[in-house]
Structure formats: C-alpha cells, structure tokens
Design a protein around this motif. Structure first.
Motif, PDB file in Angstrom:
ATOM      1  N   GLU A   1      33.588 -65.855   6.024  1.00  0.00           N
ATOM      2  CA  GLU A   1      32.735 -64.763   6.664  1.00  0.00           C
ATOM      3  C   GLU A   1      33.442 -63.680   7.615  1.00  0.00           C
ATOM      4  OE1 GLU A   1      29.581 -66.021   9.018  1.00  0.00           O
ATOM      5  OE2 GLU A   1      30.844 -67.670   9.914  1.00  0.00           O
ATOM      6  N   LYS A   2      34.487 -64.419   8.213  1.00  0.00           N
ATOM      7  CA  LYS A   2      35.329 -63.657   9.034  1.00  0.00           C
ATOM      8  C   LYS A   2      36.657 -63.001   8.466  1.00  0.00           C
ATOM      9  CE  LYS A   2      32.126 -63.996  12.251  1.00  0.00           C
ATOM     10  NZ  LYS A   2      31.517 -62.604  12.928  1.00  0.00           N
ATOM     11  N   GLN A   3      36.930 -63.368   7.178  1.00  0.00           N
ATOM     12  CA  GLN A   3      38.180 -62.755   6.509  1.00  0.00           C
ATOM     13  C   GLN A   3      38.046 -61.726   5.628  1.00  0.00           C
ATOM     14  OE1 GLN A   3      39.255 -67.466   6.270  1.00  0.00           O
ATOM     15  NE2 GLN A   3      41.246 -66.177   5.698  1.00  0.00           N
ATOM     16  N   VAL A   4      36.844 -61.350   5.339  1.00  0.00           N
ATOM     17  CA  VAL A   4      36.468 -60.481   4.069  1.00  0.00           C
ATOM     18  C   VAL A   4      35.400 -59.465   4.753  1.00  0.00           C
ATOM     19  CG1 VAL A   4      35.478 -60.022   1.798  1.00  0.00           C
ATOM     20  CG2 VAL A   4      36.927 -62.091   2.183  1.00  0.00           C
ATOM     21  N   LEU A   5      35.873 -58.158   4.477  1.00  0.00           N
ATOM     22  CA  LEU A   5      34.956 -57.178   5.044  1.00  0.00           C
ATOM     23  C   LEU A   5      33.737 -56.965   4.281  1.00  0.00           C
ATOM     24  CD1 LEU A   5      34.226 -54.733   6.888  1.00  0.00           C
ATOM     25  CD2 LEU A   5      35.810 -53.377   5.551  1.00  0.00           C
ATOM     26  N   TRP A   6      33.921 -56.929   2.755  1.00  0.00           N
ATOM     27  CA  TRP A   6      32.903 -56.682   1.911  1.00  0.00           C
ATOM     28  C   TRP A   6      33.007 -57.604   0.530  1.00  0.00           C
ATOM     29  CZ3 TRP A   6      28.127 -54.807   2.280  1.00  0.00           C
ATOM     30  CH2 TRP A   6      27.925 -53.778   3.308  1.00  0.00           C
ATOM     31  N   PHE A   7      32.222 -58.527   0.357  1.00  0.00           N
ATOM     32  CA  PHE A   7      32.094 -59.133  -0.840  1.00  0.00           C
ATOM     33  C   PHE A   7      31.578 -58.545  -1.859  1.00  0.00           C
ATOM     34  CE2 PHE A   7      32.360 -62.621   2.345  1.00  0.00           C
ATOM     35  CZ  PHE A   7      33.403 -63.272   2.014  1.00  0.00           C
ATOM     36  N   THR A   8      31.823 -58.385  -3.092  1.00  0.00           N
ATOM     37  CA  THR A   8      31.195 -57.603  -4.299  1.00  0.00           C
ATOM     38  C   THR A   8      31.464 -58.427  -5.486  1.00  0.00           C
ATOM     39  OG1 THR A   8      32.790 -56.282  -5.314  1.00  0.00           O
ATOM     40  CG2 THR A   8      32.001 -55.555  -3.060  1.00  0.00           C
ATOM     41  N   THR A   9      30.310 -58.084  -6.343  1.00  0.00           N
ATOM     42  CA  THR A   9      30.235 -58.521  -7.729  1.00  0.00           C
ATOM     43  C   THR A   9      29.516 -57.737  -8.645  1.00  0.00           C
ATOM     44  OG1 THR A   9      29.902 -60.677  -8.949  1.00  0.00           O
ATOM     45  CG2 THR A   9      28.307 -60.191  -7.238  1.00  0.00           C
ATOM     46  N   LEU A  10      30.076 -57.883  -9.782  1.00  0.00           N
ATOM     47  CA  LEU A  10      28.974 -57.201 -10.869  1.00  0.00           C
ATOM     48  C   LEU A  10      27.594 -58.171 -11.088  1.00  0.00           C
ATOM     49  CD1 LEU A  10      31.390 -55.715 -13.511  1.00  0.00           C
ATOM     50  CD2 LEU A  10      29.902 -54.291 -11.968  1.00  0.00           C
ATOM     51  N   VAL A  11      26.832 -57.705 -11.342  1.00  0.00           N
ATOM     52  CA  VAL A  11      25.426 -58.399 -11.792  1.00  0.00           C
ATOM     53  C   VAL A  11      24.828 -58.035 -13.191  1.00  0.00           C
ATOM     54  CG1 VAL A  11      23.137 -59.348 -11.209  1.00  0.00           C
ATOM     55  CG2 VAL A  11      25.021 -58.834  -9.119  1.00  0.00           C
ATOM     56  N   SER A  12      25.074 -58.591 -14.349  1.00  0.00           N
ATOM     57  CA  SER A  12      24.736 -58.187 -15.384  1.00  0.00           C
ATOM     58  C   SER A  12      23.305 -58.204 -15.721  1.00  0.00           C
ATOM     59  CB  SER A  12      25.416 -58.944 -16.500  1.00  0.00           C
ATOM     60  OG  SER A  12      25.058 -58.485 -17.774  1.00  0.00           O
ATOM     61  N   LYS A  13      22.689 -59.099 -15.252  1.00  0.00           N
ATOM     62  CA  LYS A  13      21.269 -59.285 -15.507  1.00  0.00           C
ATOM     63  C   LYS A  13      20.483 -58.970 -14.176  1.00  0.00           C
ATOM     64  CE  LYS A  13      22.078 -62.854 -18.817  1.00  0.00           C
ATOM     65  NZ  LYS A  13      21.557 -64.356 -19.211  1.00  0.00           N
ATOM     66  N   LYS A  14      19.635 -57.745 -14.400  1.00  0.00           N
ATOM     67  CA  LYS A  14      18.803 -57.065 -13.365  1.00  0.00           C
ATOM     68  C   LYS A  14      18.133 -58.257 -12.562  1.00  0.00           C
ATOM     69  CE  LYS A  14      15.671 -53.444 -12.328  1.00  0.00           C
ATOM     70  NZ  LYS A  14      14.655 -52.498 -12.729  1.00  0.00           N
ATOM     71  N   GLU A  15      17.541 -59.359 -13.281  1.00  0.00           N
ATOM     72  CA  GLU A  15      16.422 -60.326 -12.662  1.00  0.00           C
ATOM     73  C   GLU A  15      17.630 -61.245 -11.667  1.00  0.00           C
ATOM     74  OE1 GLU A  15      17.362 -61.911 -16.865  1.00  0.00           O
ATOM     75  OE2 GLU A  15      17.076 -59.961 -15.922  1.00  0.00           O
ATOM     76  N   ASN A  16      18.779 -61.234 -11.846  1.00  0.00           N
ATOM     77  CA  ASN A  16      19.749 -62.037 -10.911  1.00  0.00           C
ATOM     78  C   ASN A  16      20.034 -61.264  -9.711  1.00  0.00           C
ATOM     79  OD1 ASN A  16      19.863 -64.200 -12.702  1.00  0.00           O
ATOM     80  ND2 ASN A  16      21.637 -63.556 -13.668  1.00  0.00           N
ATOM     81  N   LEU A  17      19.756 -60.042  -9.436  1.00  0.00           N
ATOM     82  CA  LEU A  17      19.876 -59.269  -8.049  1.00  0.00           C
ATOM     83  C   LEU A  17      19.093 -60.098  -7.136  1.00  0.00           C
ATOM     84  CD1 LEU A  17      19.524 -55.485  -9.165  1.00  0.00           C
ATOM     85  CD2 LEU A  17      21.576 -56.750  -8.536  1.00  0.00           C
ATOM     86  N   ARG A  18      17.714 -60.504  -7.483  1.00  0.00           N
ATOM     87  CA  ARG A  18      16.857 -61.410  -6.400  1.00  0.00           C
ATOM     88  C   ARG A  18      17.286 -62.652  -6.331  1.00  0.00           C
ATOM     89  NH1 ARG A  18      14.028 -60.245  -2.417  1.00  0.00           N
ATOM     90  NH2 ARG A  18      13.313 -58.298  -3.705  1.00  0.00           N
ATOM     91  N   VAL A  19      18.004 -63.175  -7.356  1.00  0.00           N
ATOM     92  CA  VAL A  19      18.504 -64.484  -7.118  1.00  0.00           C
ATOM     93  C   VAL A  19      19.869 -64.513  -6.014  1.00  0.00           C
ATOM     94  CG1 VAL A  19      19.862 -66.249  -8.185  1.00  0.00           C
ATOM     95  CG2 VAL A  19      17.958 -65.304  -9.382  1.00  0.00           C
ATOM     96  N   LEU A  20      20.662 -63.420  -6.355  1.00  0.00           N
ATOM     97  CA  LEU A  20      21.844 -63.454  -5.377  1.00  0.00           C
ATOM     98  C   LEU A  20      21.444 -63.229  -3.974  1.00  0.00           C
ATOM     99  CD1 LEU A  20      24.668 -63.327  -4.865  1.00  0.00           C
ATOM    100  CD2 LEU A  20      24.842 -61.339  -5.766  1.00  0.00           C
TER     101      LEU A  20
END
Length: 303
Positions: A242-261
C-alpha cells in the motif's frame, strides 16, 4: 479513443505499407471502399502490429511465438494514455514524463506492448512481470533487438502463479503505477468457446478454421474462477504494498466485475477508487484504479 492516441483516426495503410512493405499483400478494399485487412487471418494481424509498432513506436523486428496473444495496439495505447491522465490529475494537470515515472506491468506477455507504448509516448521506466518463461524470452528478444528499450524496461519472472505483486516488488521499491490486462475466462473450455464465438462473428464457422487471430496462452486467457477471482486476489494482495505504489490499476473486461472489485477494495481500506471508461469503436472497456495513499501522501510520493 483518447485524444492523444495516435490511432484514433484509423489505420493509415498507405503510410504503414511504406514503413513495412510486407503489409501490402494483406491489405484489401472493404465493401465501403476503405482499405483494411482480413482480421481473421493471424498473419495479417501480426503483420499489421509489426507495421504499427515500427511506424509509430520505432520498434523493429517485433515478433511473438505462435499461439501467444497478439494484442490490438490502439486499445493498449488507450490504457497508457488514460493512466497518464490519472497521474496528471494529481500533478496540477501536467502529464508526467521521463524515467522517474516507474510502472509495473503485471503479465507483460510475449508482446511487450505496454512498455513499448509507455516508453515511446512518455519516456516511462517499466518493470515487466511474467509467469511464462517462453513469453519472457520473447519479450527479452524484443528488448535486445531494440537497444533503446534496454535502459527503460526490466523483465522479472513471477515464480508463483498464486502471487501477483509478491516476488516482483522489492522491499522499499516504489512504483507510480501498476497496470494489468487480467485473464477473463474461468477455464480453458470457456476460453476456447469464447474464441470460437469470435471466429463465428468473423464468418469462419468451420472447426478446423478456428485458429485464434489474437492467440493466447492459458495464463493470458483464463484463471480459476475467472476475472472476478483474479480481481479479488489482486485487491487483497495490493494491500501488502500500500505504501509502495501510488496507483494500482487494471482493466476490467466484464462490467459486473466493477462492483466485485470495488467491494473487495473497500474491505482493504483504500483511500480512493476511480473508474475510467474507454471505448474503441463498438468495444467498451474500463480501467479501475485505486490508492491507499492520502492526498498529502500522493502529492509527495516519489518526489
């Protein structure tokens, strides 16, 4: 597409053929009188990528082993430009350039496209993490054949499939961004069925003709439990760094997985979560980004 994306006006086949004459035999006219290629032909797709990478990103002799992911360059470039805007939003709107910006590419693959685009467009420094040894060898070959990448891209092998960041991020090491294009199928069978549907949509229904035009190995296409499980794992493992990365990012292919993440990240106590929508033609995708740092910590990170 993003306003800075070099491909937002479509493919300039005349210029691409001038750069790489080997593309010429694959170019034809479509029903609307425009030049195109047969995207169901793996050789045509790979040659188009070779031309794009040479013409726009100064990469020569780009190639990948048979069966590995041959990604659409415009979509990969979009991801890089949007995360550049993310960093700029915490830098008084100024896009950050140069090798001081450090990016971790999770699953860099045999193609090395994200580091290629990020270095050419912004001069960023990349670490490419990869599980597959053949993919790593391919990526290393691209670096060796393009010496300007040697000082900008470092490859690291991920030895454990269950780990995403552990074993890659070293103690005390800082990254401004992590990027990832996660596997989105839940099994090899599901991946094969998805590929078959893609080929059906391209008009190739015969089983013997179902050869992936964009390729893909198991680690690139599927993960037990699918994209949702991979994203939840990424969320929980990001907390360790948490203190070593400014922004974690990822592609999310399936819209319903936005809520999961999002739900998984809330449990980990993130300070900020952002969703960035992207579109390339009829395809809509999104990036989810999160940080554990306060506004003050973000401003002083790695400065």
């Amino acid at each position: 597409m993003h306003p800075r994306n070099k491909h937002r006006e479509g493919y300039d086949f005349k210029a691409l053929i001038k750069t790489l004459p080997a593309l010429r035999p694959f170019v034809r006219m479509n029903d609307y009188g425009n030049q195109t290629i047969n995207f169901a032909n793996p050789a045509a797709v790979k040659t188009l990528n070779q031309a794009l990478l040479q013409h726009y990103y100064s990469i020569k002799d780009w190639d990948i082993p048979e069966g590995f992911l041959c990604p659409p360059i415009p979509g990969r470039a979009d991801y890089i430009h949007y995360v550049a805007d993310l960093l700029a939003s915490f830098n008084n709107g100024v896009v950050r350039k140069g090798r001081k910006v450090r990016v971790l590419d999770i699953g860099t693959g045999a193609n090395l496209v994200y580091p290629i685009v990020g270095f050419k467009e912004y001069g960023w420094n990349f670490v490419g993490a990869e599980l597959d040894l053949e993919a790593m060898a391919s990526a290393q070959k691209i670096i060796e054949q393009n010496t300007h990448l040697k000082l900008a891209v470092e490859l690291r092998q991920q030895s454990k499939k269950a780990d995403i960041f552990k074993g890659i991020i070293k103690p005390g090491e800082l990254f401004d961004l992590t990027i990832c294009n996660p596997p989105f199928h839940a099994s090899a069978k599901e991946a094969a069925e998805g590929s078959a549907r893609k080929w059906d949509n391209l008009g190739l229904r015969k089983e013997k003709q179902r050869v992936l035009n964009f390729g893909g190995q198991n680690t690139e296409l599927w993960y037990p439990g699918g994209e949702a499980n991979f994203l939840k794992l990424m969320a929980s493992q990001s907390k360790v760094f948490e203190k070593q990365v400014l922004w974690f990012t990822t592609l999310v292919s399936k819209k319903e997985n936005l809520r999961v993440l999002y739900n998984a990240l809330q449990k980990e106590g993130v300070k900020d979560v952002q969703t960035i929508n992207m579109s390339q033609g009829q395809k809509v995708s999104r990036i989810m980004a999160w940080t554990y740092l306060t506004k003050e910590e973000q401003q002083s990170f790695n400065r």
